[in-house]
Design an enzyme around this catalytic site. Structure first.
Site, PDB file in Angstrom:
ATOM      1  N   GLY A  43     -12.658  19.250  -5.218  1.00  0.00           N
ATOM      2  CA  GLY A  43     -14.090  19.258  -5.444  1.00  0.00           C
ATOM      3  C   GLY A  43     -14.894  19.963  -4.366  1.00  0.00           C
ATOM      4  N   HIS A  44     -14.246  20.460  -3.349  1.00  0.00           N
ATOM      5  CA  HIS A  44     -14.960  21.097  -2.248  1.00  0.00           C
ATOM      6  C   HIS A  44     -14.780  22.600  -2.364  1.00  0.00           C
ATOM      7  CE1 HIS A  44     -16.173  21.715   2.050  1.00  0.00           C
ATOM      8  NE2 HIS A  44     -17.002  20.770   1.700  1.00  0.00           N
TER       9      HIS A  44
END
Length: 134
Positions: A43-44
């Protein structure tokens, strides 16, 4: 009522290994291999994954409190400073250097984190000594 034991939960899957320590215990070297499978990469920045700064801090904290690394039994009291100088990417090896010094009733850990491209972060953590200074 008895308090439940503390459980350490970490966003970092990598093993942080202390590889060397001076006899006096005031300097240590550690490493963490940051694999492509780290959960935080999902998610980064999914199209351009970067290991989050908080995860670099977590690696330093884990190295500082791993087994006999700290000069005394300690508990993290504060993150006094953190400066991020370079990105950590999937596949990097994060090399950590930790230097301890006493400051009154606490211990300070000055650490650097680096990859093969150079410095990634400098961190200063303060720990409360169990039972005060020795």
């Amino acid at each position: 009522m008895t308090a439940a034991p503390r459980v350490h939960v970490s966003p970092v899957a990598a093993e942080v290994r202390v590889e060397a320590r001076t006899e006096d215990g005031l300097t240590a070297a550690a490493r963490a291999d940051i694999r492509h499978s780290e959960p935080v990469f999902a998610g980064h920045y999914p199209d351009f994954p970067i290991f989050p700064g908080v995860c670099v801090l977590e690696c330093v904290q884990r190295a500082a409190t791993d087994g006999d690394t700290a000069p005394d039994p300690t508990e993290l009291a504060a993150v006094e400073s953190a400066r991020f100088a370079g990105a950590v990417y999937p596949g990097d090896t994060l090399r950590l250097t930790l230097k301890w010094r006493r400051t009154g009733t606490s211990l300070r850990c000055d650490a650097t984190a680096a990859t093969e491209r150079g410095r990634a972060a400098t961190v200063r953590l303060r720990y409360a000594c169990a039972g005060g200074a020795r």
